[in-house]
Design a protein around this motif. Structure first.
Motif, mmCIF file in Angstrom:
data_model
loop_
_atom_site.group_PDB
_atom_site.id
_atom_site.type_symbol
_atom_site.label_atom_id
_atom_site.label_comp_id
_atom_site.label_asym_id
_atom_site.label_seq_id
_atom_site.Cartn_x
_atom_site.Cartn_y
_atom_site.Cartn_z
ATOM 1 N N ALA A 100 0.818 -1.211 0.000
ATOM 2 C CA ALA A 100 0.000 0.000 0.000
ATOM 3 C C ALA A 100 0.851 1.259 0.000
ATOM 4 C CB ALA A 100 -0.920 -0.004 1.218
ATOM 5 N N ARG A 101 0.370 2.245 -0.731
ATOM 6 C CA ARG A 101 0.894 3.600 -0.698
ATOM 7 C C ARG A 101 -0.223 4.514 -0.211
ATOM 8 N NH1 ARG A 101 4.533 0.695 -1.551
ATOM 9 N NH2 ARG A 101 6.302 0.956 -2.973
ATOM 10 N N VAL A 102 0.137 5.579 0.498
ATOM 11 C CA VAL A 102 -0.852 6.486 1.088
ATOM 12 C C VAL A 102 -0.545 7.912 0.651
ATOM 13 C CG1 VAL A 102 -1.879 7.336 3.230
ATOM 14 C CG2 VAL A 102 -1.042 4.974 3.101
ATOM 15 N N PHE A 103 -1.580 8.609 0.196
ATOM 16 C CA PHE A 103 -1.451 10.026 -0.154
ATOM 17 C C PHE A 103 -2.456 10.809 0.675
ATOM 18 C CE2 PHE A 103 -2.848 13.736 -2.691
ATOM 19 C CZ PHE A 103 -1.635 14.404 -2.807
ATOM 20 N N PHE A 104 -1.987 11.863 1.352
ATOM 21 C CA PHE A 104 -2.851 12.634 2.234
ATOM 22 C C PHE A 104 -3.406 13.870 1.536
ATOM 23 C CE2 PHE A 104 -0.205 10.383 5.383
ATOM 24 C CZ PHE A 104 -1.216 9.800 6.137
ATOM 25 N N THR A 105 -4.670 14.159 1.840
ATOM 26 C CA THR A 105 -5.343 15.348 1.349
ATOM 27 C C THR A 105 -5.911 16.094 2.551
ATOM 28 O OG1 THR A 105 -7.491 14.249 1.121
ATOM 29 C CG2 THR A 105 -5.966 14.075 -0.740
ATOM 30 N N THR A 106 -6.718 17.100 2.295
ATOM 31 C CA THR A 106 -7.297 17.867 3.396
ATOM 32 C C THR A 106 -8.756 17.528 3.657
ATOM 33 O OG1 THR A 106 -7.881 19.683 1.909
ATOM 34 C CG2 THR A 106 -5.742 19.794 3.005
ATOM 35 N N SER A 107 -9.374 16.678 2.814
ATOM 36 C CA SER A 107 -10.796 16.384 2.975
ATOM 37 C C SER A 107 -11.159 15.107 2.223
ATOM 38 C CB SER A 107 -11.652 17.531 2.431
ATOM 39 O OG SER A 107 -11.519 17.597 1.009
ATOM 40 N N GLY A 108 -12.364 14.598 2.511
ATOM 41 C CA GLY A 108 -12.866 13.444 1.778
ATOM 42 C C GLY A 108 -13.152 13.775 0.337
ATOM 43 N N THR A 109 -13.643 14.978 0.074
ATOM 44 C CA THR A 109 -13.865 15.408 -1.308
ATOM 45 C C THR A 109 -12.581 15.306 -2.114
ATOM 46 O OG1 THR A 109 -15.710 16.898 -0.813
ATOM 47 C CG2 THR A 109 -14.399 17.407 -2.757
ATOM 48 N N GLU A 110 -11.499 15.861 -1.571
ATOM 49 C CA GLU A 110 -10.221 15.846 -2.283
ATOM 50 C C GLU A 110 -9.670 14.431 -2.398
ATOM 51 O OE1 GLU A 110 -5.763 17.851 -2.048
ATOM 52 O OE2 GLU A 110 -7.245 18.318 -0.487
ATOM 53 N N ALA A 111 -9.918 13.605 -1.401
ATOM 54 C CA ALA A 111 -9.494 12.211 -1.478
ATOM 55 C C ALA A 111 -10.194 11.496 -2.631
ATOM 56 C CB ALA A 111 -9.785 11.503 -0.156
ATOM 57 N N ASN A 112 -11.512 11.687 -2.746
ATOM 58 C CA ASN A 112 -12.245 11.053 -3.838
ATOM 59 C C ASN A 112 -11.838 11.618 -5.189
ATOM 60 O OD1 ASN A 112 -13.713 9.180 -2.339
ATOM 61 N ND2 ASN A 112 -15.310 10.661 -1.846
ATOM 62 N N ASP A 113 -11.551 12.923 -5.253
ATOM 63 C CA ASP A 113 -10.997 13.508 -6.480
ATOM 64 C C ASP A 113 -9.716 12.783 -6.893
ATOM 65 O OD1 ASP A 113 -12.532 15.524 -7.604
ATOM 66 O OD2 ASP A 113 -11.744 17.076 -6.283
ATOM 67 N N THR A 114 -8.836 12.561 -5.929
ATOM 68 C CA THR A 114 -7.562 11.906 -6.216
ATOM 69 C C THR A 114 -7.776 10.474 -6.672
ATOM 70 O OG1 THR A 114 -6.474 13.295 -4.557
ATOM 71 C CG2 THR A 114 -5.312 11.292 -5.256
ATOM 72 N N ALA A 115 -8.691 9.758 -6.017
ATOM 73 C CA ALA A 115 -8.986 8.388 -6.424
ATOM 74 C C ALA A 115 -9.498 8.335 -7.856
ATOM 75 C CB ALA A 115 -10.011 7.773 -5.470
ATOM 76 N N LEU A 116 -10.363 9.282 -8.218
ATOM 77 C CA LEU A 116 -10.876 9.335 -9.589
ATOM 78 C C LEU A 116 -9.757 9.654 -10.574
ATOM 79 C CD1 LEU A 116 -14.175 11.282 -8.849
ATOM 80 C CD2 LEU A 116 -14.006 8.876 -9.549
ATOM 81 N N LEU A 117 -8.853 10.544 -10.193
ATOM 82 C CA LEU A 117 -7.698 10.851 -11.040
ATOM 83 C C LEU A 117 -6.849 9.603 -11.274
ATOM 84 C CD1 LEU A 117 -5.727 12.816 -12.464
ATOM 85 C CD2 LEU A 117 -4.720 13.263 -10.213
ATOM 86 N N LEU A 118 -6.566 8.874 -10.204
ATOM 87 C CA LEU A 118 -5.763 7.651 -10.339
ATOM 88 C C LEU A 118 -6.459 6.631 -11.230
ATOM 89 C CD1 LEU A 118 -4.607 7.187 -6.624
ATOM 90 C CD2 LEU A 118 -3.177 7.920 -8.541
ATOM 91 N N ALA A 119 -7.744 6.398 -10.969
ATOM 92 C CA ALA A 119 -8.467 5.356 -11.702
ATOM 93 C C ALA A 119 -8.590 5.693 -13.183
ATOM 94 C CB ALA A 119 -9.847 5.154 -11.085
ATOM 95 N N THR A 120 -8.953 6.932 -13.501
ATOM 96 C CA THR A 120 -9.130 7.296 -14.908
ATOM 97 C C THR A 120 -7.795 7.343 -15.648
ATOM 98 O OG1 THR A 120 -9.157 9.643 -14.272
ATOM 99 C CG2 THR A 120 -11.289 8.546 -14.531
ATOM 100 N N THR A 121 -6.743 7.744 -14.969
ATOM 101 C CA THR A 121 -5.410 7.736 -15.589
ATOM 102 C C THR A 121 -4.951 6.304 -15.836
ATOM 103 O OG1 THR A 121 -4.826 9.816 -14.497
ATOM 104 C CG2 THR A 121 -3.013 8.463 -15.319
ATOM 105 N N TYR A 122 -5.081 5.458 -14.838
ATOM 106 C CA TYR A 122 -4.633 4.072 -14.949
ATOM 107 C C TYR A 122 -5.397 3.318 -16.034
ATOM 108 C CZ TYR A 122 -3.291 -0.635 -13.398
ATOM 109 O OH TYR A 122 -2.810 -1.920 -13.331
ATOM 110 N N ARG A 123 -6.707 3.568 -16.097
ATOM 111 C CA ARG A 123 -7.562 2.838 -17.044
ATOM 112 C C ARG A 123 -7.729 3.565 -18.375
ATOM 113 N NH1 ARG A 123 -9.412 -1.622 -17.680
ATOM 114 N NH2 ARG A 123 -11.625 -1.081 -17.791
ATOM 115 N N ARG A 124 -7.300 4.829 -18.449
ATOM 116 C CA ARG A 124 -7.354 5.620 -19.677
ATOM 117 C C ARG A 124 -8.788 5.756 -20.209
ATOM 118 N NH1 ARG A 124 -2.500 6.792 -21.517
ATOM 119 N NH2 ARG A 124 -3.278 7.290 -23.612
#
Length: 428
Positions: A100-124
């Motif tokens: 596991a790798r962990v990236f910290f944000t300031t809120s749940g909104t920003e965390a979900n934004d980051t997850a969407l960024l990772l998923a859409t980038t990884y899956r193109r």
């Protein structure tokens, strides 16, 4: 208080929601109680929207924050940061995600934004699956995947989002089925949706829908979804902003009720981990977390002050088995509330697990939501000395009960008695 309210109205946006006809200012708290500026004391069964996870003014957290503030508050992620690394190590250890790798944000909104960024980038691909009645934040992208009309002010979105069944057990076209048949029907719906579109990046789902009124599917549904997703290489993002850290009692993460297919690909978290300090974050295996091919930083995510608070808070939670307390005391509280509900025709359902309990209200003798009654109970509970929350679909007819995880049996009984009186007053 009226002066502060009028000042609030002059400088804050109209859409910034406030509870109560006569809004209150909370000035301080201790344990499971808070006080307002008029000196009134309340038993807190909402914890700043599930954020005060352990207790108000917890000495261990207060001490850690004070000591860190005396050293340095912030330096950004451009420099090595011991508290950030130490908290990331603890979270990776309890995450259930390999490497596991962990990236910290300031809120749940920003965390979900980051997850969407990772998923859409990884899956193109920018196509995402989400659950009906869901809520994932207030940014442009997270509003775009939220499946709850009350909290989605625009249909514009950078993502193409398709919604599937399963998050709400007792409403919708499959509500009449038993748990196994319900799950099978939802899986069939998922397969049907996937048969009509190009493979999406991910499914994002709350194991228990928070703003949606603490609704959840039968145990194992997301495990069955995960098997279908894995066949096509689609990722599973578990939004644990409200369900994480043992709140549901039975499991440390909400996805634990759906663990037969293994852990999610990505987990997002926030709220309770900081006990009021502004912390969010993303957990993913290294392959996913490292898929971005551009530089990035977080100015305030992982700042030393919040990391010190989070580390002290998580340590306290684990050392004092607050997950076990949520299971024991939450179980007693749910049974107490169900006994009350059985005597009141306006209570459609008492649901939940651990210290995450929803009470759905309906007009007596019908299945029609009753948001006016929910507002009346919220007000009556406040008058009786208890703070709770509201939620639900477009109707906001569910009461949300989510005290700090250190709640005692006597406090649970006290809160249940106040809530019983408030419910009876709404239907008298």
């Amino acid at each position: 208080m009226s002066d502060l309210y009028s000042r609030h109205r002059r400088v804050m946006p109209d859409w910034l929601a406030l509870y109560y006809d006569d809004p209150i200012e909370i000035t301080h708290g201790e344990g499971r109680h808070v006080w307002d500026s008029d000196g009134n004391r309340y038993l807190d069964f909402f914890g700043g929207i599930l954020t005060t996870m352990t207790a108000h003014a917890l000495p261990e957290v207060t001490k850690a924050v004070s000591e860190q503030a005396g050293r340095i508050l912030h330096s950004s992620t451009l420099y090595l940061n011991r508290p950030m690394v130490e908290l990331a190590e603890r979270i990776a250890q309890v995450s259930g995600i390999p490497d596991a790798r962990v990236f910290f944000t300031t809120s749940g909104t920003e965390a979900n934004d980051t997850a969407l960024l990772l998923a859409t980038t990884y899956r193109r691909t920018n196509t995402v699956l989400a659950m009906r009645n869901s809520y994932h934040g207030r940014s442009f992208s997270t509003v775009g995947i939220t499946g709850n009309r009350s909290w989605s002010p625009t249909s514009l979105s950078p993502l193409q989002t398709l919604y599937v069944h399963g998050g709400v057990r007792t409403r919708g076209p499959f509500a009449h089925l038993d748990d196994r048949a319900f799950t099978d029907a939802c899986v069939a719906d998922l397969r049907d949706v996937l048969g009509h579109i190009r493979p999406p990046a991910a499914l994002i789902a709350e194991p228990v829908q928070g703003v949606g009124g603490f609704t959840s599917p039968p145990d194992g549904l997301y495990a069955d979804f995960h098997e279908v997703l894995k066949e096509r290489g689609i990722l599973w993002i578990s939004d644990e902003v409200q369900t994480g850290w043992g709140r549901t009692g039975d499991h440390f993460w909400g996805w634990g009720a759906h663990a037969a297919s293994g852990p999610p690909d990505i987990v997002t978290f926030a709220k309770g981990i900081g006990n009021g300090a502004s912390i969010g974050g993303v957990i993913a295996r290294a392959e996913l977390m490292n898929c971005l091919d551009a530089n990035s930083i977080s100015t305030f995510g992982g700042t030393q002050l919040t990391m010190a608070a989070g580390l002290a808070n998580l340590t306290y939670l684990l050392d004092h088995d607050l997950q076990g307390n949520a299971r024991r005391v939450g179980g007693l509280l749910i049974e107490r509330l169900r006994a009350v509900a059985a005597q009141l025709p306006g209570v459609r359902e008492v649901r939940g697990r651990g210290l995450m309990i929803g009470i759905e209200l309906a007009k007596p003798g019908t299945d029609e939501a009753d948001p006016q009654a929910a507002s009346a109970v919220l007000e009556a509970a406040r008058t009786g000395g208890l703070l709770i929350g509201k939620g639900g679909g477009h109707d906001t007819s569910a009461l949300r009960v989510a005290p700090p995880l250190s709640l005692t049996v006597s406090e649970a009984e006290e809160g249940a008695a106040i809530l019983e009186d408030a419910l009876r007053s709404a239907y008298s």
